[in-house]
Design a protein around this motif. Structure first.
Motif, PDB file in Angstrom:
ATOM      1  N   PHE A   1       2.618   8.817  -3.707  1.00 47.91           N
ATOM      2  CA  PHE A   1       2.900   8.306  -5.372  1.00 47.91           C
ATOM      3  C   PHE A   1       4.509   8.589  -5.632  1.00 47.91           C
ATOM      4  N   TYR A   2       4.595   9.117  -4.367  1.00 48.33           N
ATOM      5  CA  TYR A   2       6.717   9.259  -4.530  1.00 48.33           C
ATOM      6  C   TYR A   2       6.778   7.694  -4.372  1.00 48.33           C
ATOM      7  N   ARG A   3       6.326   7.130  -3.320  1.00 49.51           N
ATOM      8  CA  ARG A   3       6.990   5.969  -2.928  1.00 49.51           C
ATOM      9  C   ARG A   3       6.906   5.014  -4.209  1.00 49.51           C
ATOM     10  N   ILE A   4       6.116   5.162  -5.233  1.00 45.85           N
ATOM     11  CA  ILE A   4       5.313   4.467  -5.379  1.00 45.85           C
ATOM     12  C   ILE A   4       6.358   4.522  -7.140  1.00 45.85           C
ATOM     13  N   ALA A   5       5.637   5.261  -7.627  1.00 47.06           N
ATOM     14  CA  ALA A   5       6.771   6.306  -8.715  1.00 47.06           C
ATOM     15  C   ALA A   5       8.352   5.482  -7.897  1.00 47.06           C
ATOM     16  N   HIS A   6       8.741   5.928  -7.195  1.00 44.32           N
ATOM     17  CA  HIS A   6      10.069   6.057  -6.672  1.00 44.32           C
ATOM     18  C   HIS A   6      10.510   4.347  -7.129  1.00 44.32           C
ATOM     19  N   MET A   7       9.492   3.281  -6.485  1.00 44.45           N
ATOM     20  CA  MET A   7       9.774   2.103  -7.184  1.00 44.45           C
ATOM     21  C   MET A   7      10.243   1.593  -8.329  1.00 44.45           C
ATOM     22  N   LEU A   8       8.944   1.792  -9.119  1.00 42.52           N
ATOM     23  CA  LEU A   8       8.714   2.468  -9.882  1.00 42.52           C
ATOM     24  C   LEU A   8      10.276   1.999 -10.979  1.00 42.52           C
TER      25      LEU A   8
ATOM     26  N   LEU B   1       6.272  -3.745  -3.513  1.00 43.03           N
ATOM     27  CA  LEU B   1       5.158  -3.186  -3.031  1.00 43.03           C
ATOM     28  C   LEU B   1       4.382  -3.474  -1.784  1.00 43.03           C
ATOM     29  N   CYS B   2       5.045  -4.330  -1.532  1.00 40.89           N
ATOM     30  CA  CYS B   2       4.664  -4.775   0.299  1.00 40.89           C
ATOM     31  C   CYS B   2       5.348  -3.695   1.170  1.00 40.89           C
ATOM     32  N   LYS B   3       6.588  -3.385   0.818  1.00 42.41           N
ATOM     33  CA  LYS B   3       7.086  -2.565   1.094  1.00 42.41           C
ATOM     34  C   LYS B   3       7.766  -1.159   1.280  1.00 42.41           C
ATOM     35  N   THR B   4       6.545  -0.990   0.317  1.00 38.23           N
ATOM     36  CA  THR B   4       5.877   0.794   0.450  1.00 38.23           C
ATOM     37  C   THR B   4       5.165   0.570   0.630  1.00 38.23           C
ATOM     38  N   VAL B   5       4.237   0.044   1.137  1.00 36.96           N
ATOM     39  CA  VAL B   5       2.701  -0.127   1.849  1.00 36.96           C
ATOM     40  C   VAL B   5       2.693   0.006   2.987  1.00 36.96           C
ATOM     41  N   ARG B   6       3.717  -0.405   3.525  1.00 36.81           N
ATOM     42  CA  ARG B   6       4.310  -0.620   4.807  1.00 36.81           C
ATOM     43  C   ARG B   6       5.235   0.756   5.296  1.00 36.81           C
TER      44      ARG B   6
ATOM     45  N   GLN C   1      -9.800  -1.952  19.492  1.00 37.75           N
ATOM     46  CA  GLN C   1      -9.206  -1.199  20.737  1.00 37.75           C
ATOM     47  C   GLN C   1      -8.990  -0.145  19.702  1.00 37.75           C
ATOM     48  N   ALA C   2      -9.465   1.403  19.790  1.00 43.31           N
ATOM     49  CA  ALA C   2      -9.225   2.856  19.449  1.00 43.31           C
ATOM     50  C   ALA C   2      -7.886   3.542  19.064  1.00 43.31           C
ATOM     51  N   GLU C   3      -7.121   3.100  20.130  1.00 41.54           N
ATOM     52  CA  GLU C   3      -6.586   3.688  19.863  1.00 41.54           C
ATOM     53  C   GLU C   3      -5.173   3.008  19.034  1.00 41.54           C
ATOM     54  N   LYS C   4      -4.990   1.398  19.019  1.00 43.80           N
ATOM     55  CA  LYS C   4      -4.284   0.466  18.058  1.00 43.80           C
ATOM     56  C   LYS C   4      -5.080   0.554  16.682  1.00 43.80           C
ATOM     57  N   PRO C   5      -3.875   1.118  15.566  1.00 44.87           N
ATOM     58  CA  PRO C   5      -4.336   0.438  14.559  1.00 44.87           C
ATOM     59  C   PRO C   5      -4.710  -0.438  14.048  1.00 44.87           C
ATOM     60  N   VAL C   6      -5.280  -0.894  12.792  1.00 44.42           N
ATOM     61  CA  VAL C   6      -5.381  -2.142  11.864  1.00 44.42           C
ATOM     62  C   VAL C   6      -4.401  -2.597  11.709  1.00 44.42           C
ATOM     63  N   ARG C   7      -4.022  -4.130  11.733  1.00 43.50           N
ATOM     64  CA  ARG C   7      -3.075  -4.228  11.517  1.00 43.50           C
ATOM     65  C   ARG C   7      -3.422  -5.424  10.108  1.00 43.50           C
ATOM     66  N   VAL C   8      -2.284  -4.964   9.403  1.00 40.20           N
ATOM     67  CA  VAL C   8      -2.450  -5.703   7.599  1.00 40.20           C
ATOM     68  C   VAL C   8      -0.891  -6.449   7.957  1.00 40.20           C
ATOM     69  N   GLN C   9      -0.267  -7.351   7.542  1.00 41.78           N
ATOM     70  CA  GLN C   9      -0.102  -8.294   7.238  1.00 41.78           C
ATOM     71  C   GLN C   9       0.004  -9.072   5.620  1.00 41.78           C
ATOM     72  N   PHE C  10       0.745  -8.367   4.823  1.00 42.24           N
ATOM     73  CA  PHE C  10       1.284  -8.886   3.044  1.00 42.24           C
ATOM     74  C   PHE C  10       2.109 -10.128   3.672  1.00 42.24           C
TER      75      PHE C  10
ATOM     76  N   MET D   1       0.189 -12.049  -4.680  1.00 45.97           N
ATOM     77  CA  MET D   1       0.189 -11.609  -3.771  1.00 45.97           C
ATOM     78  C   MET D   1      -1.421 -12.278  -1.896  1.00 45.97           C
ATOM     79  N   LYS D   2      -0.862 -12.280  -1.562  1.00 42.32           N
ATOM     80  CA  LYS D   2      -1.834 -13.231  -0.171  1.00 42.32           C
ATOM     81  C   LYS D   2      -1.290 -11.852   1.447  1.00 42.32           C
ATOM     82  N   THR D   3      -3.184 -11.486   1.503  1.00 45.54           N
ATOM     83  CA  THR D   3      -2.823 -10.785   2.852  1.00 45.54           C
ATOM     84  C   THR D   3      -3.927 -11.107   4.172  1.00 45.54           C
ATOM     85  N   ASN D   4      -2.960 -11.217   4.483  1.00 45.44           N
ATOM     86  CA  ASN D   4      -3.913 -11.768   6.477  1.00 45.44           C
ATOM     87  C   ASN D   4      -4.187  -9.798   6.506  1.00 45.44           C
TER      88      ASN D   4
END
Length: 120
Positions: free
Chosen positions: A68-75, A29-34, A10-19, A1-4
């Motif tokens: 935890f639920y999201r990851i357990a549900h994926m499993l 897993l990417c869907k779960t993290v999103r 700016q304080a109002e905007k969240p950190v942008r993560v692209q998987f 998995m590559k991650t950018n």
């Protein structure tokens, strides 16, 4: 998995993560993290006590239970039922919230002060 990762100043905007996901497990897993990041943003918008995404992700036990639920549900969906149940029991021990990995929960669930909550 590559991650950018792009950090915006700016304080109002969240950190942008692209998987960039290459196989089925990575895509799940990417869907779960999103989902988790979207839920943290949703909580920040709805909870006047929330100071930001970082605080929500680190300090809210209801959010931990849902993570935890999201990851357990994926499993669980991939046939790893014992692993999913073990993870849900660990989550219950750590957060006081029990969510069955087979339960179907949509986006935006927020459990505030959830000790003793049982879902599923």
């Amino acid at each position: 998995m590559k991650t950018n990762i792009t950090i915006q100043q700016q304080a109002e905007k969240p950190v942008r993560v692209q998987f960039i996901c290459q196989n089925k497990l990575e895509r799940a897993l990417c869907k779960t993290v999103r989902y988790i990041l979207e839920e943290a943003d949703s909580i920040c918008e709805r909870d006047p006590a929330a100071l930001g995404r970082t605080e929500v992700l680190l300090m809210y036990s209801g959010v931990h239970a849902v993570m935890f639920y999201r990851i357990a549900h994926m499993l669980n969906d991939r046939g790893l039922v014992l692993s999913a149940r073990a993870l849900s029991q660990l989550a219950r021990f750590l957060t006081g919230v029990e969510i069955h990995p087979g339960a179907t929960i949509g986006k935006g669930l927020f459990i505030d002060h959830g000790t003793g909550v049982v879902i599923g």
